[in-house]
Design an enzyme around this catalytic site. Sequence first.
Site, mmCIF file in Angstrom:
data_model
loop_
_atom_site.group_PDB
_atom_site.id
_atom_site.type_symbol
_atom_site.label_atom_id
_atom_site.label_comp_id
_atom_site.label_asym_id
_atom_site.label_seq_id
_atom_site.Cartn_x
_atom_site.Cartn_y
_atom_site.Cartn_z
ATOM 1 N N HIS A 180 -8.154 -4.968 -0.426
ATOM 2 C CA HIS A 180 -6.849 -3.840 0.010
ATOM 3 C C HIS A 180 -6.657 -4.174 1.530
ATOM 4 O O HIS A 180 -7.517 -4.332 2.196
ATOM 5 C CB HIS A 180 -7.205 -2.631 -0.199
ATOM 6 C CG HIS A 180 -6.008 -1.796 0.065
ATOM 7 N ND1 HIS A 180 -5.003 -1.480 -0.769
ATOM 8 C CD2 HIS A 180 -5.626 -1.260 1.226
ATOM 9 C CE1 HIS A 180 -4.030 -0.611 -0.212
ATOM 10 N NE2 HIS A 180 -4.349 -0.455 0.993
ATOM 11 N N ASP A 227 -9.978 -3.680 -4.865
ATOM 12 C CA ASP A 227 -9.383 -2.695 -4.334
ATOM 13 C C ASP A 227 -9.214 -1.628 -5.347
ATOM 14 O O ASP A 227 -8.977 -1.768 -6.690
ATOM 15 C CB ASP A 227 -7.857 -3.298 -4.183
ATOM 16 C CG ASP A 227 -6.951 -2.323 -3.670
ATOM 17 O OD1 ASP A 227 -7.232 -1.144 -3.392
ATOM 18 O OD2 ASP A 227 -5.700 -2.643 -3.406
ATOM 19 N N SER A 261 0.808 -1.369 -0.004
ATOM 20 C CA SER A 261 -0.165 0.028 0.046
ATOM 21 C C SER A 261 0.962 1.251 0.001
ATOM 22 O O SER A 261 1.504 1.512 -0.835
ATOM 23 C CB SER A 261 -1.088 -0.010 1.264
ATOM 24 O OG SER A 261 -1.901 1.077 1.173
#
Length: 316
Positions: free
Chosen positions: A287, A257, A158
């Site tokens: 995610h 995501d 991320s």
Amino acid sequence: MAINNTMKRLLKSLSYDGIEVKSSRQLANLKGLDPLKIFRNTLDIKMKTDDGHQIPVRVFFPEEVVTTEKATGTTDLPVFLFLHGGGWVTESVDTYERICARLAQETKHLVIAVEYRLAPEYHFPAGLMDCYYVAKALYKNEFFLKINPDKITVIGDSAGGNLTAALSLMARDKGEFAVARQILIYPAVYNDYSARSPYHSVQENGSDYLLTAGKIEDYMALYQSKPEDRENPYFAPLLEADLTKQPDTLILTAEFDPLRDEGEDYGRRLEEAGNQVEVHRIKDALHGYFALGIKYLHVQESIDIINHFMQEYADE
């Protein structure tokens, strides 16, 4: 396991915009309450920069390895330099300890996790520069352990994937060291998550799957020091016009995501620029799945892909 309609309704009810920094950090910190921590083979150090700033770093050793590294000051183990996620705002080495320890065990790597400075107390590029400083020390043998630079892989999920990609670009541009391999796990590499975004996954997955497009915008607003930062390729690596001379790259994306399409597009652009790239979309994944722990189905699938990617270089 597929996401059925009941699960979709539950996820939708838990998906909302807005970031309250203090409460978000308190919630994230609950993951650091782990009674098994005392059994892990770790070492905490602080790296002092030229301006006197100290960067905490935690080293995770594979359990069965006799850690003579601590006494001898050298290691033959391959190394993951790990940059955690959390939108540049939340999370820490403590909250990622479980996955870092299991990553060390499952891949037989030394994992070096960086406690970089967080926004909004420290805006872009403070956190990135912390990561770059630690990377430079590893690659130039200025770390407390002597490490073979050819055995270092930078990995992040991320926001940590964003920092990994930016670090690799910065290393090329500065010419102080070269990153040989990078692993980007559902990375944030673009700068716009509004209705103007060119990526379908922002509209398709941006409201009902926990991480919303609005939350990403909030995280970025907290991370930036000024609006112009969003046009900086070190802030949004997809904006870099020249992606040549980048590391061999593994990119993992999650099916549900909002960041999915930009991560895959980054892989395409890296490949078009002449780099070696693998891109894998993890089916039915959300995610943030990588931080859930090694026994989680999608995490084990990802570890298997990572091990296969790394084995290609071990065999060379």
